[in-house]
Design an enzyme around this catalytic site. Structure first.
Site, mmCIF file in Angstrom:
data_model
loop_
_atom_site.group_PDB
_atom_site.id
_atom_site.type_symbol
_atom_site.label_atom_id
_atom_site.label_comp_id
_atom_site.label_asym_id
_atom_site.label_seq_id
_atom_site.Cartn_x
_atom_site.Cartn_y
_atom_site.Cartn_z
ATOM 1 N N ASP A 221 38.840 -6.598 -54.628
ATOM 2 C CA ASP A 221 39.323 -6.984 -53.029
ATOM 3 C C ASP A 221 38.335 -6.267 -51.475
ATOM 4 O O ASP A 221 38.419 -4.658 -52.021
ATOM 5 C CB ASP A 221 40.703 -6.563 -52.365
ATOM 6 C CG ASP A 221 40.669 -6.864 -50.826
ATOM 7 O OD1 ASP A 221 41.297 -8.701 -51.149
ATOM 8 O OD2 ASP A 221 41.258 -6.624 -50.416
ATOM 9 N N GLU A 270 33.408 -0.848 -71.721
ATOM 10 C CA GLU A 270 34.038 0.804 -72.998
ATOM 11 C C GLU A 270 35.262 -0.445 -73.773
ATOM 12 O O GLU A 270 35.561 -0.303 -75.287
ATOM 13 C CB GLU A 270 35.358 1.671 -72.662
ATOM 14 C CG GLU A 270 33.747 2.544 -72.171
ATOM 15 C CD GLU A 270 35.073 3.916 -71.077
ATOM 16 O OE1 GLU A 270 36.391 3.741 -71.497
ATOM 17 O OE2 GLU A 270 34.192 4.900 -70.933
HETATM 18 C C1 GLC Z 1 40.898 -9.863 -48.723
HETATM 19 C C2 GLC Z 1 42.345 -11.198 -49.016
HETATM 20 C C3 GLC Z 1 42.660 -10.756 -47.969
HETATM 21 C C4 GLC Z 1 43.317 -9.500 -47.446
HETATM 22 C C5 GLC Z 1 42.001 -9.057 -47.308
HETATM 23 C C6 GLC Z 1 42.966 -7.072 -46.515
HETATM 24 O O1 GLC Z 1 39.678 -10.675 -47.134
HETATM 25 O O2 GLC Z 1 41.385 -11.556 -49.848
HETATM 26 O O3 GLC Z 1 44.000 -11.837 -48.189
HETATM 27 O O4 GLC Z 1 44.431 -9.874 -45.521
HETATM 28 O O5 GLC Z 1 40.736 -8.796 -47.784
HETATM 29 O O6 GLC Z 1 43.005 -6.959 -48.340
#
Ligand code: GLC
Length: 554
Positions: A221, A270
């Site tokens: 993310d 790994e």
């Molecule tokens: C990413 C996720 C989204 C979230 C953001 C903050 O863009 O896909 O849903 O709100 O990160 O974590």
């Protein structure tokens, strides 16, 4: 509290090396996929019970959006404990069972990793606040004194992606106003300070925890956000909400992020079985996206340039060429994606005029949107590389554009004062049965209301109907498996085609796409394999229907 597992870990047998290079990966949004315990909210048990459906659909892997312990300020992208499952989704034992069942079916599991920020309810952040200024734990986040005579102004001019300042002022344990902390997203999502060795150590350990559990990979993310420019400089007049702007921002796409991914790649390598990571990285150009997938970094990066492209032959051809060209020098597969949990579903994007962005409030022309969405999917699945599907797109689901404000939960909707943040519309629980409580999502209703028309779009209603979108996806994925090489390679050969039409050749295969609103007559390319709309071949010629894609065996 972290839960502990007595059971041994598990990996997928018979791994095909490089399986991910042409994999079709299906995104499950756990809240909205299937509800096993009838509380109106999807859960891991629900996902587990539907794995045979995913196997039968024909995907290779399942990416699960976050299911970790979380106060759900941003639907789980605010993690309080990276090693625990939120009780609303189940337990670690449920996760273990899900991974095992998936592997037994030959499906791989990719989990979401959220390293840019934690929840404000994470132990470190709670203690950092409680211990007050001077707490060593504050160094793991970005705490700064405010500007102005009394520190009443934020430390710099950065804004949150969700709207409003990217800083929130704290209160000292004695009740006086204190320092500020940085959050690129909601105030409940404080950004980690990745210059602190404890942060890097912790995430390496979290990676190992899930790899030991047997997961096949991670979706990272905000992969472009972890490192901030030295001194957190002001950005001045930039329009920073334009994530795909031309400049590298002091909080995004800083070169230092790549050191982190090099370290992670060593850990992934790994483990047996080709474990992967895919970057959610919004960068100014596809070339900069390619930096995330150099041979010693992550395996894939989402292609948001493709997701943002209108239903237009020239634009599509250009983004396909640019994407393939950008990945070629680093040897990574291109990826393709049309929908996810952050954008208006493509059936609704294509139902509206181009240029409205990826968060749209209007239903538009549904029939047109669905026609184009089916065609767009067949185009995507004919391209070399890996494709991402978002749950419900195989049913042709539109976005729910008329959710009443009082049921909305997306924090960005509230922070943007209702002007933005329409992400709830693509997060409505999906329909499984034509009738019954929440159309088979679960026995206890659904956390966001489903439209009355959704029974007809359910898995049950579409199964066995050769004209349905679900059967189109099943057939396309079956052909993709049977047609060796369809997802492989790093190039397509374009064929001459009339304006508004795309035609390209792959090994033993031609794909034609008519993006115009009128049928176009062409010589048939070979034997008809699959089409997104009814098509008849007659006397060696074919009328390509408006907004359609046809696959040919040649
Ligand atoms: C990413 C996720 C989204 C979230 C953001 C903050 O863009 O896909 O849903 O709100 O990160 O974590």
């Amino acid at each position: 509290m972290t839960q502990h597992l007595a059971a041994p870990t598990h990996t997928l047998d018979g791994t095909r090396p490089g399986w991910w290079r042409d994999a079709v990966i299906y995104q499950v949004y756990p809240r909205s996929f299937a509800d096993g315990n009838g509380d109106g909210m999807g859960d891991l048990d629900g996902v587990r019970s539907r794995l045979p459906y995913l196997k039968n659909l024909g995907v290779d892997a399942v990416w699960l959006s976050p299911f970790y312990a979380s106060p759900q300020a941003d639907a789980g992208y605010d993690v309080a404990d990276y090693r625990a499952i939120d009780p609303m989704f189940g337990t670690l034992l449920d996760a273990d069972a899900l991974i095992r069942d998936a592997h037994e079916l030959g499906l791989r599991i990719i989990v979401d990793l959220v390293p840019n920020h934690s929840s404000d309810q994470h132990e470190w952040f709670k203690r950092a606040l409680a211990e007050g200024p001077g707490s060593a734990l504050r160094e793991r986040y970005h705490f700064r004194p405010g500007k102005g005579a009394n520190g009443q102004l934020p430390p710099n001019d950065w804004e949150s992606i969700f709207g409003g300042p990217a800083w929130t002022r704290t209160e000292n344990p004695d009740g006086t106003p204190g320092d500020w902390y940085l959050h690129l997203f909601a105030p409940e999502q404080p950004d980690f300070n990745w210059d602190h060795p404890a942060v890097a150590d912790e995430f390496r350990s979290i990676l190992r925890f899930w790899l030991d559990m047997g997961v096949d990979g991670f979706r990272v993310d905000v992969a472009h956000g972890l490192v901030k420019a030295e001194g957190l400089p002001d950005i001045g007049g930039h329009d920073q909400l334009k994530l795909l702007g031309n400049d590298v921002m002091p909080f995004f796409d800083q070169d230092g992020v790549h050191d982190i991914y090099r370290a992670w790649r060593k850990i992934l390598d790994e483990y047996p079985g080709d474990r992967i990571a895919v970057a959610e990285a919004w960068t100014p150009t596809v070339e900069r996206t390619a930096n995330y997938v150099r041979p010693d970094e992550l395996h894939q990066a989402f292609n948001f340039q493709y997701l943002g492209t209108a239903w237009d032959a020239t634009e599509l051809r250009s983004v396909i060429d640019l994407s393939l060209a950008a990945m070629r020098p680093v040897g990574a597969p291109a990826t393709w994606v049309l929908s996810n949990h952050d954008v208006t579903r493509h059936a609704t994007r294509f139902a509206n005029p181009p240029g409205l962005g990826t968060q749209i409030r209007d239903a538009g022309d549904r029939e047109l949107g669905l026609r184009r969405a089916r065609a767009a999917t067949l185009l995507m699945l004919a391209l070399p590389g890996s494709a991402y599907l978002y749950q419900g797109e195989e049913l042709g689901l539109p976005d729910v554009t008329d959710l009443p404000d009082e049921v909305r939960q997306d924090p960005s909707f509230f922070r943007a004062a209702g002007q933005d943040g329409f992400r709830d519309g693509c997060r409505v629980p999906i329909p499984w049965t034509a009738e019954g409580s929440s159309y088979g999502f679960g026995s206890g209703g659904s956390w966001l209301p489903q439209p009355d028309s959704w029974g007809g779009l359910s898995v049950e209603a579409q199964t066995g109907d050769p004209d349905s979108t679900l059967e189109l996806y099943r057939s396309a994925l079956a052909v993709r498996r049977e047609q060796p090489g369809l997802g492989e390679g790093d190039a397509v050969s374009w064929l001459d085609a009339p304006e508004g039409v795309l035609a390209f050749r792959r090994e033993g295969f031609v794909c034609t796409v008519n993006t115009t609103g009128k049928a176009v007559s062409l010589p048939a390319y070979g034997q008809l394999l699959l089409a997104s709309a009814a098509v008849a071949v007659d006397g060696g010629r074919v009328d390509l229907p408006a907004d359609s894609t046809v696959w040919w065996a040649v």
